[in-house]
Design a protein around this motif. Sequence first.
Motif, PDB file in Angstrom:
ATOM      1  N   ALA A 120       0.832  -1.197   0.000  1.00  0.00           N
ATOM      2  CA  ALA A 120       0.000   0.000   0.000  1.00  0.00           C
ATOM      3  C   ALA A 120       0.871   1.252   0.000  1.00  0.00           C
ATOM      4  CB  ALA A 120      -0.909  -0.002   1.220  1.00  0.00           C
ATOM      5  N   ARG A 121       0.244   2.359  -0.380  1.00  0.00           N
ATOM      6  CA  ARG A 121       0.916   3.657  -0.357  1.00  0.00           C
ATOM      7  C   ARG A 121       0.368   4.454   0.822  1.00  0.00           C
ATOM      8  NH1 ARG A 121      -0.403   8.616  -2.075  1.00  0.00           N
ATOM      9  NH2 ARG A 121      -2.296   7.859  -3.086  1.00  0.00           N
ATOM     10  N   ILE A 122       1.262   4.996   1.628  1.00  0.00           N
ATOM     11  CA  ILE A 122       0.847   5.799   2.783  1.00  0.00           C
ATOM     12  C   ILE A 122       0.246   7.105   2.277  1.00  0.00           C
ATOM     13  CG2 ILE A 122       1.606   6.981   4.882  1.00  0.00           C
ATOM     14  CD1 ILE A 122       3.942   4.918   4.997  1.00  0.00           C
ATOM     15  N   THR A 123      -0.963   7.427   2.746  1.00  0.00           N
ATOM     16  CA  THR A 123      -1.626   8.656   2.320  1.00  0.00           C
ATOM     17  C   THR A 123      -1.656   9.712   3.417  1.00  0.00           C
ATOM     18  OG1 THR A 123      -3.794   7.762   2.926  1.00  0.00           O
ATOM     19  CG2 THR A 123      -3.092   7.505   0.630  1.00  0.00           C
ATOM     20  N   ASN A 124      -1.645   9.273   4.676  1.00  0.00           N
ATOM     21  CA  ASN A 124      -1.718  10.239   5.777  1.00  0.00           C
ATOM     22  C   ASN A 124      -1.251   9.591   7.075  1.00  0.00           C
ATOM     23  OD1 ASN A 124      -2.412  12.756   6.946  1.00  0.00           O
ATOM     24  ND2 ASN A 124      -4.328  11.903   7.690  1.00  0.00           N
ATOM     25  N   VAL A 125      -0.587  10.370   7.912  1.00  0.00           N
ATOM     26  CA  VAL A 125      -0.216   9.926   9.260  1.00  0.00           C
ATOM     27  C   VAL A 125      -0.591  11.031  10.235  1.00  0.00           C
ATOM     28  CG1 VAL A 125       1.667   8.401   8.556  1.00  0.00           C
ATOM     29  CG2 VAL A 125       2.165  10.763   9.024  1.00  0.00           C
ATOM     30  N   ASP A 126      -0.981  10.650  11.427  1.00  0.00           N
ATOM     31  CA  ASP A 126      -1.311  11.623  12.462  1.00  0.00           C
ATOM     32  C   ASP A 126      -0.023  11.991  13.182  1.00  0.00           C
ATOM     33  OD1 ASP A 126      -2.149  13.074  14.661  1.00  0.00           O
ATOM     34  OD2 ASP A 126      -3.946  11.851  14.953  1.00  0.00           O
ATOM     35  N   LEU A 127       0.524  13.145  12.851  1.00  0.00           N
ATOM     36  CA  LEU A 127       1.823  13.558  13.388  1.00  0.00           C
ATOM     37  C   LEU A 127       1.818  13.717  14.904  1.00  0.00           C
ATOM     38  CD1 LEU A 127       2.885  16.132  10.655  1.00  0.00           C
ATOM     39  CD2 LEU A 127       3.583  13.739  10.897  1.00  0.00           C
ATOM     40  N   ASP A 128       0.645  13.905  15.499  1.00  0.00           N
ATOM     41  CA  ASP A 128       0.562  14.026  16.957  1.00  0.00           C
ATOM     42  C   ASP A 128       0.636  12.665  17.643  1.00  0.00           C
ATOM     43  OD1 ASP A 128       0.298  16.805  16.837  1.00  0.00           O
ATOM     44  OD2 ASP A 128      -1.881  16.667  16.617  1.00  0.00           O
ATOM     45  N   LYS A 129       0.359  11.589  16.905  1.00  0.00           N
ATOM     46  CA  LYS A 129       0.320  10.266  17.515  1.00  0.00           C
ATOM     47  C   LYS A 129       1.436   9.337  17.043  1.00  0.00           C
ATOM     48  CE  LYS A 129      -4.610  10.472  18.319  1.00  0.00           C
ATOM     49  NZ  LYS A 129      -5.909   9.895  18.055  1.00  0.00           N
ATOM     50  N   ILE A 130       2.101   9.679  15.947  1.00  0.00           N
ATOM     51  CA  ILE A 130       3.180   8.855  15.399  1.00  0.00           C
ATOM     52  C   ILE A 130       4.515   9.315  15.970  1.00  0.00           C
ATOM     53  CG2 ILE A 130       4.420   8.255  13.272  1.00  0.00           C
ATOM     54  CD1 ILE A 130       1.738   6.946  13.367  1.00  0.00           C
ATOM     55  N   PRO A 131       5.301   8.394  16.550  1.00  0.00           N
ATOM     56  CA  PRO A 131       6.612   8.793  17.077  1.00  0.00           C
ATOM     57  C   PRO A 131       7.555   9.245  15.959  1.00  0.00           C
ATOM     58  CG  PRO A 131       6.004   6.582  17.829  1.00  0.00           C
ATOM     59  CD  PRO A 131       5.002   7.002  16.815  1.00  0.00           C
ATOM     60  N   LEU A 132       8.425  10.161  16.265  1.00  0.00           N
ATOM     61  CA  LEU A 132       9.400  10.674  15.308  1.00  0.00           C
ATOM     62  C   LEU A 132      10.221   9.549  14.690  1.00  0.00           C
ATOM     63  CD1 LEU A 132      10.762  13.075  13.953  1.00  0.00           C
ATOM     64  CD2 LEU A 132      12.245  13.268  15.961  1.00  0.00           C
ATOM     65  N   LYS A 133      10.521   8.520  15.466  1.00  0.00           N
ATOM     66  CA  LYS A 133      11.328   7.398  14.972  1.00  0.00           C
ATOM     67  C   LYS A 133      10.675   6.733  13.762  1.00  0.00           C
ATOM     68  CE  LYS A 133      14.834   4.652  15.315  1.00  0.00           C
ATOM     69  NZ  LYS A 133      16.154   5.124  14.969  1.00  0.00           N
ATOM     70  N   LEU A 134       9.356   6.580  13.775  1.00  0.00           N
ATOM     71  CA  LEU A 134       8.672   5.974  12.628  1.00  0.00           C
ATOM     72  C   LEU A 134       8.777   6.862  11.394  1.00  0.00           C
ATOM     73  CD1 LEU A 134       5.410   4.350  14.010  1.00  0.00           C
ATOM     74  CD2 LEU A 134       7.523   3.245  13.340  1.00  0.00           C
TER      75      LEU A 134
ATOM     76  N   GLU B 178      11.252   8.889  10.783  1.00  0.00           N
ATOM     77  CA  GLU B 178      12.644   8.769  10.343  1.00  0.00           C
ATOM     78  C   GLU B 178      12.881   7.476   9.568  1.00  0.00           C
ATOM     79  OE1 GLU B 178      14.733   9.110  14.040  1.00  0.00           O
ATOM     80  OE2 GLU B 178      14.739  11.299  13.974  1.00  0.00           O
ATOM     81  N   MET B 179      12.103   6.441   9.869  1.00  0.00           N
ATOM     82  CA  MET B 179      12.248   5.150   9.189  1.00  0.00           C
ATOM     83  C   MET B 179      11.430   5.091   7.897  1.00  0.00           C
ATOM     84  SD  MET B 179      14.287   3.257  11.167  1.00  0.00           S
ATOM     85  CE  MET B 179      13.954   1.572  10.767  1.00  0.00           C
ATOM     86  N   GLY B 180      10.742   6.163   7.554  1.00  0.00           N
ATOM     87  CA  GLY B 180      10.052   6.230   6.269  1.00  0.00           C
ATOM     88  C   GLY B 180       8.544   6.172   6.298  1.00  0.00           C
ATOM     89  N   CYS B 181       7.925   6.188   7.450  1.00  0.00           N
ATOM     90  CA  CYS B 181       6.457   6.137   7.533  1.00  0.00           C
ATOM     91  C   CYS B 181       5.866   7.524   7.364  1.00  0.00           C
ATOM     92  CB  CYS B 181       6.022   5.539   8.874  1.00  0.00           C
ATOM     93  SG  CYS B 181       6.243   3.779   8.956  1.00  0.00           S
ATOM     94  N   PHE B 182       5.937   8.033   6.138  1.00  0.00           N
ATOM     95  CA  PHE B 182       5.310   9.310   5.847  1.00  0.00           C
ATOM     96  C   PHE B 182       4.650   9.231   4.467  1.00  0.00           C
ATOM     97  CE2 PHE B 182       9.905   9.715   5.185  1.00  0.00           C
ATOM     98  CZ  PHE B 182       9.977  10.053   3.841  1.00  0.00           C
ATOM     99  N   PRO B 183       3.737  10.156   4.167  1.00  0.00           N
ATOM    100  CA  PRO B 183       2.949  10.075   2.936  1.00  0.00           C
ATOM    101  C   PRO B 183       3.771   9.889   1.666  1.00  0.00           C
ATOM    102  CG  PRO B 183       2.018  11.711   4.376  1.00  0.00           C
ATOM    103  CD  PRO B 183       3.318  11.275   5.007  1.00  0.00           C
ATOM    104  N   ASP B 184       3.184   9.124   0.750  1.00  0.00           N
ATOM    105  CA  ASP B 184       3.697   8.774  -0.577  1.00  0.00           C
ATOM    106  C   ASP B 184       4.737   7.665  -0.564  1.00  0.00           C
ATOM    107  OD1 ASP B 184       1.980  10.420  -2.020  1.00  0.00           O
ATOM    108  OD2 ASP B 184       3.298  12.140  -1.779  1.00  0.00           O
ATOM    109  N   ASN B 185       5.153   7.190   0.588  1.00  0.00           N
ATOM    110  CA  ASN B 185       6.026   6.014   0.640  1.00  0.00           C
ATOM    111  C   ASN B 185       5.162   4.763   0.601  1.00  0.00           C
ATOM    112  OD1 ASN B 185       8.404   7.389   0.673  1.00  0.00           O
ATOM    113  ND2 ASN B 185       8.767   7.172   2.858  1.00  0.00           N
ATOM    114  N   THR B 186       5.748   3.659   0.149  1.00  0.00           N
ATOM    115  CA  THR B 186       5.014   2.406   0.089  1.00  0.00           C
ATOM    116  C   THR B 186       5.419   1.505   1.247  1.00  0.00           C
ATOM    117  OG1 THR B 186       6.668   1.398  -1.347  1.00  0.00           O
ATOM    118  CG2 THR B 186       4.801   2.457  -2.423  1.00  0.00           C
ATOM    119  N   LEU B 187       4.522   0.611   1.598  1.00  0.00           N
ATOM    120  CA  LEU B 187       4.837  -0.370   2.630  1.00  0.00           C
ATOM    121  C   LEU B 187       4.229  -1.705   2.262  1.00  0.00           C
ATOM    122  CD1 LEU B 187       2.124  -0.925   4.514  1.00  0.00           C
ATOM    123  CD2 LEU B 187       2.748   1.290   5.438  1.00  0.00           C
ATOM    124  N   GLU B 188       4.844  -2.758   2.770  1.00  0.00           N
ATOM    125  CA  GLU B 188       4.355  -4.114   2.571  1.00  0.00           C
ATOM    126  C   GLU B 188       4.209  -4.780   3.924  1.00  0.00           C
ATOM    127  OE1 GLU B 188       5.575  -8.338   0.430  1.00  0.00           O
ATOM    128  OE2 GLU B 188       6.985  -6.672   0.398  1.00  0.00           O
TER     129      GLU B 188
END
Length: 78
Positions: free
Chosen positions: A14-28, A30-40
């Motif tokens: 899937a392609r990441i479309t949105n993350v809640d910046l208030d609830k997602i730790p900075l470490k995630l 930094e590891m690439g969990c932000f919009p337009d990146n893909t994940l499996e």
Amino acid sequence: MKTTVDLLHIGDIARITNVDLDKIPLKLLEMGCFPDNTLEIVQIAPLGDPIYLNVNNGSHLAIRKEMAREIEVEIDEK
């Protein structure tokens, strides 16, 4: 189809479309969990928690189900 990571199945890409910046730790982020990146989804623990992800074909992460609910994704209809 839009959904969240906690509702995906092993092998889904899937392609990441949105993350809640208030609830997602900075470490995630930094590891690439932000919009337009893909994940499996690589693996899901027997009780559904944690979920093991491959982000952008390089970052391997294990995240808790409650955190996975905060990552919105879009998958292609098969």
